[in-house]
Design an enzyme around this catalytic site. Sequence first.
Site, PDB file in Angstrom:
ATOM      1  N   ASP A  12       0.873  -1.165   0.000  1.00 45.03           N
ATOM      2  CA  ASP A  12       0.000   0.000   0.000  1.00 45.03           C
ATOM      3  C   ASP A  12       0.917   1.224   0.000  1.00 45.03           C
ATOM      4  OD1 ASP A  12      -2.402   1.618   0.503  1.00 45.03           O
ATOM      5  OD2 ASP A  12      -1.636   1.809   2.536  1.00 45.03           O
ATOM      6  N   ASP A  14      -0.288   5.057   1.086  1.00 48.61           N
ATOM      7  CA  ASP A  14      -0.598   6.099   2.066  1.00 48.61           C
ATOM      8  C   ASP A  14      -0.516   5.561   3.494  1.00 48.61           C
ATOM      9  OD1 ASP A  14      -1.400   8.538   0.509  1.00 48.61           O
ATOM     10  OD2 ASP A  14      -2.721   7.073  -0.414  1.00 48.61           O
TER      11      ASP A  14
END
Length: 229
Positions: A12, A14
């Site tokens: 991922d 963020d």
Amino acid sequence: MPFQPVSHVIFDMDGLLLDTERLYTVAFQEICERYGAVYSWDVKAKVMGKQSLEAVQIIRDTLQLPMTPEELLKESRDKLQILFPTASLLPGVEKLITHLHRHHIPIAVATSSPKVTFEMKTRNHKDFFSLFHHIVIGDDPDVKKGKPEPDAFLVCARRFNPVPCLEKCLVFEDAPNGVLAACAAGMQVVMIPDENLNQDLTREATLVLQSMEKFKPEQFGLPAYDEVQ
């Protein structure tokens, strides 16, 4: 139970690679305060990892803000386009990514960020993101549903060449929705949650760590760090 060895790693972005979740908090709290509302961690946990329009819809509905989701999205993006270029890599991130790249472990990114904000966030980290085999963004046409649905991770896995078995992919996430998406894709997932996140929301993860610095690649059959690192 011992972890299963993996051959590919998906990250991922963020709050996991880049310290952008803090910037989201700043921007949305500024907007919410204007209406006497609080952008709390309970609200934030609901939207972390979700695609942009769905996230602002949840924020608007939960906090009963007197604006449309589209208005909230525009105002937040106006604030965030100033903040995003200041995002820095989180501790341990550069060490792990460069280590995996040097050992020819296929790595990729699957983010809910659409192209417009992805470009803002990564503007000052072009060399770093060039180390990934590929990057799947939130408005990729092949990603029909956002996290917690598994689409992003399934699409990301299919773009490796050759395509790996799903159980041979390890996902790194910070968000509960992302963990659920990885589990739904049939992948193991290392969760590195914010310290403010309710611990009950970390239970589905294969492994929970305080920081990327705590990760030991050899636990998943990946090359160990060199002692000199």
